[in-house]
Write a protein that holds these residues in place. Structure first.
Motif, PDB file in Angstrom:
ATOM      1  N   LEU A 665       0.461  -1.366   0.013  1.00 54.43           N
ATOM      2  CA  LEU A 665      -0.387  -0.097   0.010  1.00 54.43           C
ATOM      3  C   LEU A 665       0.446   1.160   0.339  1.00 54.43           C
ATOM      4  O   LEU A 665       0.190   2.072  -0.958  1.00 54.43           O
ATOM      5  CB  LEU A 665      -0.467  -0.105   1.533  1.00 54.43           C
ATOM      6  N   ARG A 666       1.710   1.457   1.055  1.00 54.13           N
ATOM      7  CA  ARG A 666       2.941   2.016   0.531  1.00 54.13           C
ATOM      8  C   ARG A 666       3.719   3.159  -0.743  1.00 54.13           C
ATOM      9  O   ARG A 666       3.972   3.767  -1.472  1.00 54.13           O
ATOM     10  CB  ARG A 666       4.037   2.326   1.613  1.00 54.13           C
ATOM     11  N   SER A 669       0.854   4.020  -3.426  1.00 58.46           N
ATOM     12  CA  SER A 669       0.450   5.122  -2.643  1.00 58.46           C
ATOM     13  C   SER A 669       1.354   6.320  -2.146  1.00 58.46           C
ATOM     14  O   SER A 669       1.598   7.765  -2.244  1.00 58.46           O
ATOM     15  CB  SER A 669      -0.429   5.575  -1.788  1.00 58.46           C
ATOM     16  N   ARG A 670       3.142   5.989  -3.015  1.00 58.92           N
ATOM     17  CA  ARG A 670       3.993   6.691  -3.109  1.00 58.92           C
ATOM     18  C   ARG A 670       3.822   7.955  -3.677  1.00 58.92           C
ATOM     19  O   ARG A 670       4.332   9.696  -3.007  1.00 58.92           O
ATOM     20  CB  ARG A 670       5.214   5.789  -3.750  1.00 58.92           C
ATOM     21  N   VAL A 672       0.911   9.456  -3.846  1.00 55.70           N
ATOM     22  CA  VAL A 672      -1.150   9.371  -3.765  1.00 55.70           C
ATOM     23  C   VAL A 672      -1.018  10.284  -2.153  1.00 55.70           C
ATOM     24  O   VAL A 672      -0.248   9.913  -1.629  1.00 55.70           O
ATOM     25  CB  VAL A 672      -1.558   8.117  -3.830  1.00 55.70           C
ATOM     26  N   LEU A 674      -2.066  10.963   0.548  1.00 53.70           N
ATOM     27  CA  LEU A 674      -2.949  10.725   1.800  1.00 53.70           C
ATOM     28  C   LEU A 674      -3.521  11.872   2.620  1.00 53.70           C
ATOM     29  O   LEU A 674      -2.488  12.417   3.369  1.00 53.70           O
ATOM     30  CB  LEU A 674      -2.862   9.286   2.359  1.00 53.70           C
ATOM     31  N   LEU A 680      -2.248   3.151   7.403  1.00 55.70           N
ATOM     32  CA  LEU A 680      -1.922   2.206   5.872  1.00 55.70           C
ATOM     33  C   LEU A 680      -1.545   0.882   6.562  1.00 55.70           C
ATOM     34  O   LEU A 680      -1.203  -0.213   6.474  1.00 55.70           O
ATOM     35  CB  LEU A 680      -0.939   2.233   4.876  1.00 55.70           C
ATOM     36  N   VAL A 699      -5.801   1.085  -3.698  1.00 56.57           N
ATOM     37  CA  VAL A 699      -5.230   2.608  -3.609  1.00 56.57           C
ATOM     38  C   VAL A 699      -6.249   3.183  -4.614  1.00 56.57           C
ATOM     39  O   VAL A 699      -7.023   4.433  -4.225  1.00 56.57           O
ATOM     40  CB  VAL A 699      -4.274   2.934  -3.060  1.00 56.57           C
ATOM     41  N   ARG A 700      -6.718   2.778  -6.177  1.00 54.63           N
ATOM     42  CA  ARG A 700      -5.885   3.479  -7.029  1.00 54.63           C
ATOM     43  C   ARG A 700      -7.957   3.673  -7.248  1.00 54.63           C
ATOM     44  O   ARG A 700      -9.344   4.954  -7.160  1.00 54.63           O
ATOM     45  CB  ARG A 700      -6.730   3.171  -7.871  1.00 54.63           C
ATOM     46  N   ALA A 703      -9.037   7.062  -4.731  1.00 55.81           N
ATOM     47  CA  ALA A 703      -8.946   7.847  -5.692  1.00 55.81           C
ATOM     48  C   ALA A 703      -9.979   8.023  -6.397  1.00 55.81           C
ATOM     49  O   ALA A 703      -9.948   9.980  -6.745  1.00 55.81           O
ATOM     50  CB  ALA A 703      -7.717   7.877  -6.762  1.00 55.81           C
ATOM     51  N   VAL A 721     -11.192   5.599   1.643  1.00 54.57           N
ATOM     52  CA  VAL A 721     -11.197   4.412   1.557  1.00 54.57           C
ATOM     53  C   VAL A 721     -11.950   3.494   1.901  1.00 54.57           C
ATOM     54  O   VAL A 721     -11.602   2.048   1.482  1.00 54.57           O
ATOM     55  CB  VAL A 721      -9.499   4.043   2.554  1.00 54.57           C
TER      56      VAL A 721
END
Length: 748
Positions: A665-666, A669-670, A672, A674, A680, A699-700, A703, A721
């Motif tokens: 997840l990290r 979402s680098r 993204v 948050l 996370l 994650v997509r 968004a 989320v």
């Protein structure tokens, strides 16, 4: 009814396969607005007018931009950011096209080869065009001819074939037209296809524009090159050993035959020169011939092979007569496999062998070049024909460094340029590719420093050029890799370490394995549940930039025609050896190499398995090539493929645990934004049954949830989320995961 038109902003960002091929790309919405489909011609108007072939841009493209290369912008008289008016154009075949270019190129490139280089391009009088074939949207009926032209141009023109520019002098019709196989293409004040010269004088009353006069057999001596046309051997780094060997042979045969007579022996001046396209085979022959004072008579084999049998025989005999009458002379036959194929050689091949034998017996030299020695008729290797074979290997990093030093001798380099690093990032590049890379870097530097008094080429220019210039050995591959590395892969620490040792080390440090006296692993099999990152891991390996990547799905190599599947396997590994260091990725390998004896397809897959095994550990060494297979069903893969020396390392890619899901997840979402309320670490622990692909999809979807709420959203919150979790479901099958875990435990 008026033609639709759009005014767009020009953007200098061509796709890797588009550069200098007359291709422009538009957003799909722009294509729809203009009523265009990919492959249609378009009229472009800037400070001057030109034309091109349109293709669809990628999903991240802007609908307000027209993506073009530097050559198209130059034809428009614009810079990056200029305004271009785009209108549909009528698909008009060109009747005649006449071009001008450097003297050496005009002498070396036949009109037939020139036509294949322009095939499928829309040309306008006054344009500059390149010799790079238009292979993005090719006509399937001439695909093989275009590929032959690509190889021959590299052999004939030498290092600079990808960067050579030609001027379009005249076009009929003048407003711009499509070059087809019926177009009369030729050099200004020089030869043209089918023996007709471009211009009004070539037309005949009562005949169509595409009708031509029959070909006439003419002596080859007018096309013979002299020492002034040839490069110096010192300008061909990496070919000095081959140059010395060829020089000794030709010098002895041309100038010291009396010594052979006193010794009671003779010499045969027949040579088969093999090496990758663009490695400098033709340039080597011209340089050596100039050194020994001989003239070179070029002959492009595909051009002769395309003639009728009688016309081809007459052309061969005329060339042989001209060579024998020209004193010390060398007959240079490029792409000889077209005239003397290993499979089913025809009547022309018989005449060709006879002509070669007569030419060699007369004391002239014959040098035949090929990029595929295995495709050449073995009968040519007879003692009275091509008795000597010289090979040009693919350059290693040290040799590429030397070639870059020569190519940048006249280039003002910035202090941050590290040619060692450039050489390391260009696996599979031959001299012609490196020359194109240096030229592209110079173009980037010029665009960046238009007003500078002392411009220099920086490392950033080379980095940008590497995104456009592709190695010639990878021309048949259309693989576009994402710019990801191992750092973008969350979790899987042990798997990444195993792959680094088994895949990257053999490709990056082959000298270390040789020094320790051990053979590196030949291949790796990745297996695990769907969506757990097997393909992504291979993409990350390729992102290191230290190896070329050939990626195929197992089923893509299978054909219903007998022998075609095995041929596809051999071709895949041949391309890999040419482009080494290479990573071959076989996705869904269980479809390509199932357990033998159980198929109901008439034995096709059994023969494919045998072909793969032969390539992996057969007589021909597989140096600097690593094979990575991926499958969800390792039990369906033939056991012979999993033995040592083949896909010997079996690597289990397990589904991520809670900590692993948090890392994924990290990584996903680098980029993204948050909100602080998104935890996370806690979220990863809650996603039981989620694969790596599921985590990225979450994650997509979060968004998208933020965008649905507001298109001006700046961050993704925990509420977004939660909304995404209601939409994205886990895809892992517990029974399949348990079986694969048991299989991995049995193999450990």
């Amino acid at each position: 009814m008026a033609q639709p038109d759009l005014t767009l902003t020009a953007s200098l960002r061509p796709a890797a396969l588009d550069a200098r091929r007359g291709i422009v790309r538009l957003h799909p919405e722009a294509l729809t607005a203009l009523g265009l489909r990919p492959g249609d011609p378009v009229r472009l108007a800037g400070r001057r007018e030109t034309a091109g072939i349109v293709a669809a841009a990628g999903p991240d493209a802007s609908s307000a931009l027209l993506y073009a290369d530097d050559l198209t912008l130059g034809n428009l008289g614009l810079r990056d950011g200029g305004q271009v008016r785009v209108t549909p154009a009528a698909l008009v075949p060109a009747g005649r096209v006449a071009l001008a270019g450097p003297v050496a190129v005009v002498a070396a490139v036949s009109p037939e080869m020139l036509r294949l280089a322009l095939l499928g391009k829309v040309v306008t009088a006054g344009d500059d065009v390149s010799l790079l074939p238009q292979d993005v949207l090719p006509d399937a009926s001439v695909r093989s001819l275009v590929e032959a032209a690509r190889r021959s141009l590299a052999n004939t023109v030498g290092f600079a074939w990808t960067s050579t520019l030609l001027s379009v002098v005249t076009v009929e019709p003048a407003a711009g037209a499509l070059v087809t196989m019926d177009t009369l293409v030729g050099w200004e004040h020089g030869p043209a296809t089918h023996g007709a010269a471009p211009g009004p004088a070539a037309a005949r009353p009562g005949r169509s524009d595409t009708t031509t006069e029959p070909a006439e057999a003419t002596p080859a001596s007018p096309d013979a090159s002299t020492a002034s046309d040839a490069p110096d051997v010192d300008e061909l780094p990496g070919l000095r050993a081959q140059a010395e060997e060829l020089t000794e042979l030709l010098d002895l045969g041309f100038h010291h035959r009396e010594v052979l007579g006193r010794l009671g022996t003779t010499i045969s001046l027949g040579v088969l020169l093999g090496g990758p396209a663009g490695s400098g085979k033709s340039a080597l022959v011209r340089a050596v011939a100039a050194r020994v004072g001989a003239r070179v008579h070029p002959l492009w084999a595909p051009e002769v092979a395309a003639l009728a049998n009688q016309a081809a025989a007459e052309r061969l005999r005329a060339v042989s007569t001209a060579v024998r009458a020209d004193g010390p002379a060398v007959l240079l036959v490029t792409d000889v496999e077209a005239l003397a194929p290993a499979d089913e050689p025809g009547p022309v091949a018989t005449v060709f062998r006879q002509v070669l034998a007569e030419t060699v017996r007369a004391g002239a030299a014959v040098v035949c070049t090929t990029g595929r020695p295995e495709a050449v008729d073995p009968a040519l290797r007879a003692p009275d024909l091509l008795s000597l074979r010289i090979s040009i290997p693919l350059p290693d990093p040290a040799l590429r460094r030397e070639q870059l030093t020569v190519l940048t001798r006249q280039v003002p380099l910035a202090d941050d340029v590290r040619l060692d690093e450039v050489a390391g990032r260009t696996p599979g590049f031959v001299a012609a590719d490196l020359a194109a890379l240096v030229r592209e870097a110079g173009v980037r530097a010029a665009l960046r420093q238009k007003s500078a008094e002392t411009p220099t080429v920086s490392m950033a220019d080379f980095t940008a050029a590497l995104e456009v210039v592709r190695p010639t050995t990878m021309a048949a591959s259309t693989l576009e890799l994402a710019s990801v590395t191992m750092d973008d892969v969350g979790d899987l620490v042990e798997v990444k370490q195993t792959l680094t040792e088994s895949v990257l080390w053999p490709l990056t440090y082959p000298d270390t394995f040789a020094r320790l006296g051990v053979q590196p692993p030949r291949g790796v099999l990745l297996y695990g549940p769907p969506g757990c990152g097997k393909t992504y891991l291979v993409t990350a390996l390729a992102g290191s930039g230290r190896a070329n990547v050939l990626s195929v799905k197992g089923a893509e190599l299978l054909s219903k025609w007998v022998g075609e599947s095995e041929r596809a396997v051999r071709e895949l590994f041949r391309r890999a050896r040419e482009a080494a260091p290479t990573l071959i990725f076989l996705d869904e390998v269980d479809a390509l190499a199932p357990v033998r004896g159980q198929a109901t397809d008439g034995g096709t897959t059994d023969r494919v398995v045998a072909a793969v095994l032969t390539e992996l550990d057969g007589v021909e060494a597989l140096r600097n090539v690593v094979v990575v297979g991926a499958t969800n069903r390792p039990d369906l893969v033939d056991p012979a493929l999993l033995r040592p020396g083949r896909l010997e390392r079996l690597v289990y890619v397990p589904p991520p645990d809670g900590a692993g899901r948090s890392e994924i997840l990290r990584a996903a979402s680098r980029q993204v934004p948050l909100a602080p309320d998104v935890d996370l670490a806690a979220l990863g622990g809650e996603l039981t049954g989620f694969s790596a692909a599921d985590c990225a999809a979450l994650v997509r979807e979060a968004a998208l949830a933020a965008m649905r709420e507001s298109l001006t959203a700046a961050t993704i919150t925990a509420a977004h989320v939660a909304t995404a979790r209601a939409r994205v479901r886990p895809s892992l099958d517990p029974a399949q995961v348990a079986w694969l875990a048991g299989y991995a435990a049995d193999r450990s």
